[in-house]
Enzyme design. Structure first.
Site, mmCIF file in Angstrom:
data_model
loop_
_atom_site.group_PDB
_atom_site.id
_atom_site.type_symbol
_atom_site.label_atom_id
_atom_site.label_comp_id
_atom_site.label_asym_id
_atom_site.label_seq_id
_atom_site.Cartn_x
_atom_site.Cartn_y
_atom_site.Cartn_z
ATOM 1 N N CYS B 88 -76.041 57.587 -36.369
ATOM 2 C CA CYS B 88 -75.895 56.771 -35.155
ATOM 3 C C CYS B 88 -75.404 55.366 -35.509
ATOM 4 C CB CYS B 88 -77.195 56.758 -34.351
ATOM 5 S SG CYS B 88 -76.945 56.132 -32.659
ATOM 6 N N HIS B 190 -78.053 62.180 -33.104
ATOM 7 C CA HIS B 190 -79.316 62.052 -33.829
ATOM 8 C C HIS B 190 -79.704 63.412 -34.412
ATOM 9 C CE1 HIS B 190 -80.336 57.891 -33.071
ATOM 10 N NE2 HIS B 190 -79.718 58.046 -31.928
ATOM 11 N N GLU B 192 -82.032 64.058 -36.290
ATOM 12 C CA GLU B 192 -83.497 64.197 -36.309
ATOM 13 C C GLU B 192 -84.063 64.609 -34.956
ATOM 14 O OE1 GLU B 192 -81.752 61.472 -36.410
ATOM 15 O OE2 GLU B 192 -82.676 59.911 -35.183
#
Lengths: 275, 208
Positions: B88, B190, B192
């Site tokens: 990001c 993202h 994650e």
């Protein structure tokens, strides 16, 4: 490419409602879990979940089923219980692989900071922001607008206007929902979570008119909440209501609608969803 | 969604660069879910000695750059020779310059970072918040992923398409969802928070 996964077939399902230039962008389905003292309340009805009261287990189940985000609302957030909440948020971040919002009792930068550090992607603020609009600005400056979800509980009154309610719908204000939402976005709110008290719990469909008015008026995503009871209601809220996301609780908890069935149905109806 | 993101070859020590990025805990947990123990550090020697470096990011470009500069981490990152993954804002900082508060960045990828400017009639909202598809996938970083796999994006600024683009996304216009130049990788979404797809990309990075 050894293994193909998660094929979406964007070509079969043109994005509707967003116009040109966002063909792959999906409408979001968001289950909401109400939390008290670290446990889910309102009950759930899942045979395949060992402990229906554990928000992490339920959240992980929804994530696996294809939920796009989760909202955890701590309905009895008090100072003493804040440690319980931060520990819960930490466990959610650890075990759940999709974004989640935490709401309930957030009234300062410090409250929000604890949640962010423990892994929350967004915080939802409601009454505290109405009483102190500067809070929106402070949170947006500190953490970015994408972190700040403004929740509004609203009711359509006999005069034909939608008014803002506070404290979980117990206190009426004289503020009109459109005015407050616009002010909040100007102050830095990154999304609006709009719950219609007229529709909430009825299972008769979402509040399409006020949702579409806000969606047209504001440059930020609108999450519609309250009234979703059947799969066509979700089609309506994304098309007529122009919502970016739809939130529901008990219809998911009581398996009246499963997320995979809902998403398949939406895709058949040419609503772009992540499958 | 069946995808195997279990690590088969955990190649050495993984370091996450510690600065004021907001999502470090989430990245750490995502790695834990795929069986990788990483350390979070701003120590120059530890970062330089790592086998893989993850450079996360949530927040605003100029304050992120200032936070790096305070610890001379900007110079350290530029000199890294092992695989580096910017996530990001971490990806954006690897570029030349960000329109976000006119911020000079690390200039590893010679590209600007631009603000989404949708036509008013399009009703496309900024920031982009939500799931979008990746296409034109290249590079071992994307191994095992189908075209049009979904990832989770939250951003207002983007890296234009360029010769190092390894995944494209369309929002307002097509742009770089991911790039790879030499040992530097960047992903705008993202990893994650992108369910099994994101975990697979992290696994691919660890196994590079």
């Amino acid at each position: 490419m050894e293994q193909n996964i998660n094929s979406s077939g964007a070509s079969q399902s043109p994005f509707r409602g967003g116009g040109a230039g966002a063909e792959g962008f999906a409408k979001r389905i968001i289950p909401c879990l109400d939390i008290r003292d670290g446990r889910t309340v309102k009950g759930v009805n899942f045979e395949n979940i060992r402990d229906a009261g554990d928000p992490v287990e339920l959240g992980a189940f929804y994530a696996e089923q294809g939920a796009d985000e989760l909202v955890f609302l701590d309905i009895t957030a008090t100072v003493e219980k804040r440690k319980t909440l931060s520990e819960l948020v930490n466990r959610i971040a650890r075990y759940i692989n999709i974004p989640f919002t935490v709401g309930g009792g957030v009234s300062s930068i410090d409250d929000a900071s604890v949640l962010l550090k423990n892994g929350a992607d967004k915080v939802s603020i409601n009454s505290a922001a109405f009483r102190n609009p500067q809070l929106i600005n402070d949170l947006a400056k500190e953490f970015g607008s994408q972190f700040v979800v403004l929740a509004i509980d609203t009711r359509l009154e006999d005069d034909g206007e939608w008014y803002v309610y506070l404290n979980g719908g117990r206190i009426k204000t004289q503020a009109k929902t459109i005015d407050w939402a616009k002010q909040a976005v100007d102050l830095g709110a990154g999304e609006i979570l709009l719950t219609s008290m007229n529709h909430d719990g009825t299972k008769q469909g979402f509040a399409l008119d006020i949702t579409s008015v806000l969606s047209d008026l504001l440059p930020v995503p609108i999450i519609a909440s309250g009234g979703g009871g059947t799969m066509p209601h979700f089609v309506d809220v994304f098309t007529k209501g122009k919502a970016d996301a739809a939130l529901a609780a008990s219809i998911f908890h009581f398996k009246e609608i499963s997320i995979p069935d809902l998403k398949s149905y939406l895709k058949e109806q040419n609503i772009h969803v992540r499958i | 969604m069946s995808i195997d993101s279990t690590i088969k070859e955990n190649r050495g020590n993984i370091v996450i660069v510690k600065y004021n990025a907001g999502n470090i805990q989430s990245v750490l947990y995502a790695l834990e879910r795929i069986g990788v123990n990483a350390i979070v550090t701003d120590n120059h020697e530890e970062i330089m000695a790592a086998d893989k470096v993850i450079f996360p990011g949530v927040g605003e470009a100029s304050s992120a750059m200032n936070s790096l500069k305070e610890n001379n981490l900007d110079a350290v990152i530029k000199e890294l020779k092992q695989p580096v993954l910017g996530i990001c804002v971490g990806m954006q900082l690897l570029c030349t310059f960000s329109e976000e508060n006119n911020t000079p960045c690390l200039d590893i990828l010679h590209q600007p970072v631009k603000l989404f400017r949708p036509e008013k009639y399009s009703k496309i909202k900024v920031p982009q918040i939500g799931w979008n598809t990746l296409y034109d996938l290249k590079s071992p970083l994307m191994e095992g992923l189908a075209e049009n796999s979904y990832c989770y994006f939250v951003h207002s600024y983007f890296v234009p398409l360029n010769e190092y683009t390894i995944a494209t996304t369309n929002y307002v216009q097509p742009y770089s969802a991911a790039f790879n130049k030499d040992n530097f990788y960047g992903v705008q979404f993202h990893t994650e928070k992108s369910s099994v797809v994101g975990e697979r990309i992290l696994k691919n990075f660890i196994e590079l």
